[in-house]
Design an enzyme around this catalytic site. Sequence first.
Site, PDB file in Angstrom:
ATOM      1  N   ASP A   1       0.919  -1.254  -0.085  1.00 34.63           N
ATOM      2  CA  ASP A   1      -0.159   0.132  -0.124  1.00 34.63           C
ATOM      3  C   ASP A   1       0.880   1.187  -0.186  1.00 34.63           C
ATOM      4  O   ASP A   1       2.054   1.093   0.423  1.00 34.63           O
ATOM      5  CB  ASP A   1      -0.734  -0.050   1.420  1.00 34.63           C
TER       6      ASP A   1
ATOM      7  N   GLU B   1       3.020   4.752  -3.878  1.00 32.53           N
ATOM      8  CA  GLU B   1       2.851   5.810  -5.073  1.00 32.53           C
ATOM      9  C   GLU B   1       4.118   6.656  -5.202  1.00 32.53           C
ATOM     10  O   GLU B   1       4.586   6.784  -6.275  1.00 32.53           O
ATOM     11  CB  GLU B   1       1.581   6.787  -5.122  1.00 32.53           C
TER      12      GLU B   1
ATOM     13  N   ASP C   1      -8.974   3.599  -2.620  1.00 26.88           N
ATOM     14  CA  ASP C   1     -10.001   3.909  -1.765  1.00 26.88           C
ATOM     15  C   ASP C   1     -11.274   4.165  -2.465  1.00 26.88           C
ATOM     16  O   ASP C   1     -11.508   5.638  -2.515  1.00 26.88           O
ATOM     17  CB  ASP C   1      -9.356   5.082  -0.851  1.00 26.88           C
TER      18      ASP C   1
END
Length: 813
Positions: free
Chosen positions: A400, A403, A475
């Site tokens: 997670d 990015e 999300d």
Amino acid sequence: MNSQQTELLKKSSSSRFMGMGKILDWERTPIGIKGKTENGFFQLSIFDQSIIRVQASLLDEFNPNPYSVVMEPNEAPFEVSESNDFLILKTSEIQAKVDSQKFAVSFFDKTGNLLNQDDSLGISWIGTEVSCYKKVQEDEKFIGLGEKTGNLNRAGNAYTNWNTDYFAYGTGDDPLYMSIPFYIGVHQKGAYGIFFDNTHKSVFNFGASTNRFIYFSAEDGEMDYYFIHEKVVGGIISKYTELTGKMQLPPKWSLGFQQCRYSYYPDSEVKTLAQTFRDKDMPADVIYLDIHHMEAYKVFTFDSIKFSDPKSLITYLKSKGFRVVVIMDPGIKTEKGYLPYEEGKEKDLFVKYPDGAEYQAQVWPGWCAFPDFTKEETRTWWAEKMAFYTEAGVDGFWTDMNEPASWGQHTPNLIEFDFEGDVSSHRKARNIYGMQMARSAQEGAVWNKKEERPFVLTRSGFSGIQRYAAAWTGDNVASEEHMLAGIRLVNSLGLSGVAFAGYDVGGFAGEASKSLFARWMSIGAFTPLYRAHSMINSNDAEPWAFGEEVEEISRNYMKLRYRLLPTIYSKFHSSAQTGLPINASLAISNPLDSKIYLSAYQNQYMFCDSFLVAPVESTKEITKVYLPKGSWYYLFSDEKYAGEKEIYQDCPLNYLPVFVKAGSIFSMQSDVSNTEEMHDGILRIHLYAQDEGESHFTHYEDDGKTFDYQDGAFFKRELIYQAEESKLSLEKASGKQKSSFNKVRVYLHGFNTDLIFVNGESQALSTEDYAFLGKLTEFDPLPEHDHPYHEISSLKFVEFEHLPEKIELSGLF
Ligand code: MIG
């Protein structure tokens, strides 16, 4: 500064358009041509009969992305010719014709159909920004581009590739977490794919704010794109995954139902959760541990109070048929004495400022350093550290925040990454960072548990990510609109090489209504990654948390998913070889049918080749469905429909509109509570009559978890249904393994016959009232609240031994 550099500086500091200009000079190379124009340098290379790579640079050298393409040019024969105005490069399948005055390229198929053509502005620069302008062909549709919101047909819109942590994104927002600069163009004259292999922030504009052209451009770096042509859209996707790599066959447990939550803790709650699935007879395989399993959010730790003995917890969960997946965030807390930090610092594994100072930003643990995953040494180090989890019995990894995300969400561009020795700024490295973290996670999973196939789930990625991980769409929000948007995201990922993908069933942010959750569970059953998740401080969102009715609907679809596992697993096996998606947008099978792009139908897709799924909001009782070419059977009743028609279909909450394509063959097993539980030994094959043509299904089995299948330990056989000959053959099986099924039962849908022949011997048919979904309890005594119930009455079937030799069924009328 040498004169070339001075010249380049002049060019790249101008803020005006500069094209390539005239070709001045060119020569043949072993795989194509290269040359010089007035303003730049170019190279066209043949990768394959159907792939031509186009590179252009201001400098006399090329600096390709080392991460995405894994294919080597395969020395396909080609011809080069030159006329006054053109330079032509030709393979057996495609032709690139370069206008020598302005360096504009046109691509043709072997019969001379124009597939794609540069605008006369061609490849060009504005300062360091490099672009390629293309003409739009008549009625051209643009599909793919990975994890992008919006319509299936991307015409008229523009998109940015810049990996972004975007909590509760809107259903039209862009960019999201993952960038895949690959799209497919389709029009009457043919189809093609373009992969723009540049990791800088890029833009794909399919006609927003202009009616002259479409274009793709990057802030910096080179023009480097691969032009792919195949007859059908699926062929283009396959070629693209030859270029950028295929998904590996995942462990079977990852195809079961996965339950996530931000976060389950302490250990006793996790045990209760597992037990509840079993008590409630809801099949499931995976439980996730989100960030609260850690000590103060520090990666490679377990909270000593909430998870005092992770090993026994995981052993217990395994005994109940559950696997555990843990989250890993890249940020490492900059805390003195915390080993991963000390080690990373000492070995120089973190991302730095240009002056060598460590780059720090805040994430969950507070101030963090960021492992430089663009450096092999870092990937290896991280992979080795993962032994901390595997030793405790952890089986899967969830990457997670890669990015990478940090509070403030504005990583300064000057920070530097190793980029495999070619030190590069954040501008070039950001989009590739997440993929390299996923790569490291996959390496770690394999090294520390050599005998088992890895499972990694990633949020961020770039072209080629399918080699390392499955993807989920981050999300999302608990809304009807988001549910449908997520389906398009997964379909688009599938068009872009990422076959193994899913969304948070139930919605991550916000609260799902009862009906929304039920519908989402039913659609999720027909999605490669079937995972429910929800956010911290939200209501419980397990499939039993929404009352009895939703619980029963959820159970029904979870069970259907598990009974369908023989088909799903077989499809994953073939996808790992072909690169084709599990959830296939109708643009793959029917690209020229304009109906499939309409907003009412653009979410429809084929699941595992046989099932047409028409997703619909939970608030609707009836919906319009478009059935494309072919004939179709409503899954639950066998009612038959002709294709190329729009129909109205009832869609009460317990029945998702799903249609089986005539001619389909798929296989099912008995109910199991998890993927490793043994079925009853009967392989149920469902065959759907069609009037003409031939159809195939490959049944595939192996141990579901090791790499032994690579040495031939599998059971595989081809099933072929020939309508005109009225027969179904189960070809001789291949592979060293025995099937786990000892009997096969063939259910005949849409056939009239009462007698068929198995290997020439007549066999009477049996019948059964058959239902794909169980009957719901009538919780409300009033008749107007009755739930509809479908069953196929007196469905015919025949049963015989599941021998590996060829078996032929004839007399199928
Ligand atoms: O800042 O780990 O998308 O699935 O539950 C939020 C907590 C960090 C974002 C992920 C979400 C996960 C959450 N994470």
